[in-house]
Scaffold this motif. Sequence first.
Motif, PDB file in Angstrom:
ATOM      1  N   THR A  44       0.841  -1.192   0.000  1.00 44.93           N
ATOM      2  CA  THR A  44       0.000   0.000   0.000  1.00 44.93           C
ATOM      3  C   THR A  44       0.878   1.244   0.000  1.00 44.93           C
ATOM      4  O   THR A  44       1.822   1.353   0.790  1.00 44.93           O
ATOM      5  CB  THR A  44      -0.920   0.019   1.232  1.00 44.93           C
ATOM      6  OG1 THR A  44      -1.725  -1.169   1.226  1.00 44.93           O
ATOM      7  CG2 THR A  44      -1.830   1.231   1.204  1.00 44.93           C
ATOM      8  N   ARG A  46       0.707   5.549   0.064  1.00 44.33           N
ATOM      9  CA  ARG A  46      -0.160   6.683   0.381  1.00 44.33           C
ATOM     10  C   ARG A  46       0.622   7.989   0.240  1.00 44.33           C
ATOM     11  O   ARG A  46       1.832   8.037   0.445  1.00 44.33           O
ATOM     12  CB  ARG A  46      -0.710   6.578   1.806  1.00 44.33           C
ATOM     13  CG  ARG A  46      -1.579   5.363   2.063  1.00 44.33           C
ATOM     14  CD  ARG A  46      -2.172   5.426   3.462  1.00 44.33           C
ATOM     15  NE  ARG A  46      -2.993   4.268   3.769  1.00 44.33           N
ATOM     16  CZ  ARG A  46      -2.525   3.160   4.335  1.00 44.33           C
ATOM     17  NH1 ARG A  46      -1.241   3.074   4.660  1.00 44.33           N
ATOM     18  NH2 ARG A  46      -3.334   2.142   4.583  1.00 44.33           N
ATOM     19  N   SER A  56      -2.023  12.356  -6.442  1.00 42.03           N
ATOM     20  CA  SER A  56      -2.094  11.275  -7.428  1.00 42.03           C
ATOM     21  C   SER A  56      -1.051  10.231  -7.070  1.00 42.03           C
ATOM     22  O   SER A  56       0.138  10.551  -6.920  1.00 42.03           O
ATOM     23  CB  SER A  56      -1.842  11.835  -8.834  1.00 42.03           C
ATOM     24  OG  SER A  56      -1.774  10.774  -9.783  1.00 42.03           O
ATOM     25  N   GLN A  58       0.244   6.041  -7.839  1.00 40.15           N
ATOM     26  CA  GLN A  58       0.105   4.890  -8.731  1.00 40.15           C
ATOM     27  C   GLN A  58       1.326   3.984  -8.626  1.00 40.15           C
ATOM     28  O   GLN A  58       2.464   4.456  -8.631  1.00 40.15           O
ATOM     29  CB  GLN A  58      -0.041   5.362 -10.191  1.00 40.15           C
ATOM     30  CG  GLN A  58      -0.234   4.259 -11.204  1.00 40.15           C
ATOM     31  CD  GLN A  58      -1.613   3.620 -11.115  1.00 40.15           C
ATOM     32  OE1 GLN A  58      -2.583   4.288 -10.799  1.00 40.15           O
ATOM     33  NE2 GLN A  58      -1.702   2.328 -11.381  1.00 40.15           N
ATOM     34  N   GLN A  70      -5.185  -1.182  -7.466  1.00 38.70           N
ATOM     35  CA  GLN A  70      -6.381  -0.383  -7.229  1.00 38.70           C
ATOM     36  C   GLN A  70      -5.946   0.955  -6.649  1.00 38.70           C
ATOM     37  O   GLN A  70      -5.358   1.006  -5.566  1.00 38.70           O
ATOM     38  CB  GLN A  70      -7.334  -1.091  -6.271  1.00 38.70           C
ATOM     39  CG  GLN A  70      -7.985  -2.342  -6.846  1.00 38.70           C
ATOM     40  CD  GLN A  70      -8.993  -2.957  -5.897  1.00 38.70           C
ATOM     41  OE1 GLN A  70      -8.997  -2.669  -4.710  1.00 38.70           O
ATOM     42  NE2 GLN A  70      -9.870  -3.793  -6.435  1.00 38.70           N
ATOM     43  N   SER A  71      -6.217   2.020  -7.386  1.00 37.78           N
ATOM     44  CA  SER A  71      -5.780   3.354  -6.976  1.00 37.78           C
ATOM     45  C   SER A  71      -6.989   4.236  -6.725  1.00 37.78           C
ATOM     46  O   SER A  71      -8.003   4.155  -7.437  1.00 37.78           O
ATOM     47  CB  SER A  71      -4.896   3.984  -8.056  1.00 37.78           C
ATOM     48  OG  SER A  71      -3.730   3.204  -8.265  1.00 37.78           O
ATOM     49  N   GLY A  72      -6.876   5.075  -5.704  1.00 34.24           N
ATOM     50  CA  GLY A  72      -7.920   6.022  -5.370  1.00 34.24           C
ATOM     51  C   GLY A  72      -7.302   7.344  -4.985  1.00 34.24           C
ATOM     52  O   GLY A  72      -6.117   7.604  -5.248  1.00 34.24           O
ATOM     53  N   ALA A  73      -8.082   8.188  -4.336  1.00 35.94           N
ATOM     54  CA  ALA A  73      -7.592   9.497  -3.925  1.00 35.94           C
ATOM     55  C   ALA A  73      -6.516   9.337  -2.850  1.00 35.94           C
ATOM     56  O   ALA A  73      -6.801   8.922  -1.727  1.00 35.94           O
ATOM     57  CB  ALA A  73      -8.748  10.347  -3.397  1.00 35.94           C
ATOM     58  N   SER A  75      -4.066   7.168  -2.540  1.00 39.44           N
ATOM     59  CA  SER A  75      -3.523   5.863  -2.185  1.00 39.44           C
ATOM     60  C   SER A  75      -3.591   4.921  -3.371  1.00 39.44           C
ATOM     61  O   SER A  75      -4.402   5.101  -4.290  1.00 39.44           O
ATOM     62  CB  SER A  75      -4.276   5.237  -1.005  1.00 39.44           C
ATOM     63  OG  SER A  75      -5.601   4.912  -1.384  1.00 39.44           O
ATOM     64  N   SER A  76      -2.726   3.905  -3.346  1.00 42.75           N
ATOM     65  CA  SER A  76      -2.706   2.874  -4.384  1.00 42.75           C
ATOM     66  C   SER A  76      -2.305   1.563  -3.725  1.00 42.75           C
ATOM     67  O   SER A  76      -1.342   1.519  -2.947  1.00 42.75           O
ATOM     68  CB  SER A  76      -1.713   3.234  -5.498  1.00 42.75           C
ATOM     69  OG  SER A  76      -1.720   2.251  -6.527  1.00 42.75           O
TER      70      SER A  76
END
Length: 380
Positions: A44, A46, A56, A58, A70-73, A75-76
């Motif tokens: 993970t 962050r 951002s 990735q 799986q990437s989000g706001a 974190s990836s």
Amino acid sequence: MERDLALWLLLLVGPLQQGRGGPLEVEPREPVVAVALGGSRQLTCRLACAGHRAASVQWRGLDTSLGAVQSGAGSSVLSVQNASLSAAGTRVCVGSCGNLTFQQKVQLLVFAFPDQLTVSPVALVAGQDREVACTAHNVTPADPDTLTLSLLLGDQELEGAQALGHDLDEEPQEGEGQLFRVTERWLLPPLGTPAPPTLHCQATMRLPGLELNHRRPIPVLHSPTSQEPPVMTSPEATLQQGSSPSTRSPDPKPGNSSIGPCRPEIHQSPAPAGLELLCEAPCGPGMAVRWTQAPGHLEAYERREAGAQAWLSVPWAGCHPEGWFQCRLDPGGQTASLYLVPEVCSPPASEALWTGSLVLALLLLAFLTYHLWRRCRPAG
């Protein structure tokens, strides 16, 4: 002027240094992360940007075995499932806050260390056998800094054992990647009198943040007459049996020195979901045998005793303790011993697997019933 120039350089270099190292957080925090062959691991990454700016993040890699990302706001998450040997390599997390870019590298190490130790010979005879070999199968990495084999007496290395050689060979296998077979051989020192009942071969794999051990016992028989070849009861176990007289054994009667004291014997036979051991002493009336030792606690085993015969049930369910089984003859005190070493633990099918199979069968039955009804119903 010089002061203004120094301040300008400090303001210029500061953001560059921050962008090079900074606020990216990667879990696990170690630069090298180990995952077992066929296992799973999550990485993970962050990033929190100052001033509530959107971050951002990735994960990136140089090959197709990167894994599921799986990437989000901010974190990836990189998930490696059923890790293969080709999954090893460098993973890079890249994050950005506006014009600032950060990155962290993680080295993914895939290892194989199954409990597949073999020893030769499978049992030692005190005063006769001088060499012993131990082999770890299907392992990687196999370099001496990572994998070591040692000969133990108790929990300590056997003093005086002389290393005779270290062999490294590739295991024959299909598919990608390489697994290895590592063998260590020793020349034994005198084991003393009385000799210890058991030595152990231990394989140790040391990885970043992880240390794993496997052991294989090597029974030591106290006389050549007590040695018998291993008896295979099933693909799950190897047995080594021997008898040893107690110090309380009576001497033969005067004038009949050719007849020794009566001794008990241990016989084994397959039983449902396990093995049944029988200790008996065909020595005439007035003799009785009883079980005196078993791996773990003797009370954990099902036993039946009837005079000169005593039975003990050894279940295969799960991984039962390995070690010595012993029975004793009274009067007289003579004993018989049996060493049991499980080679493969074969736990029964889980309840989840059984339930899944039942659901699948019901679905198949419903499907067939529906199609038969469609074909056989009268035309409307």
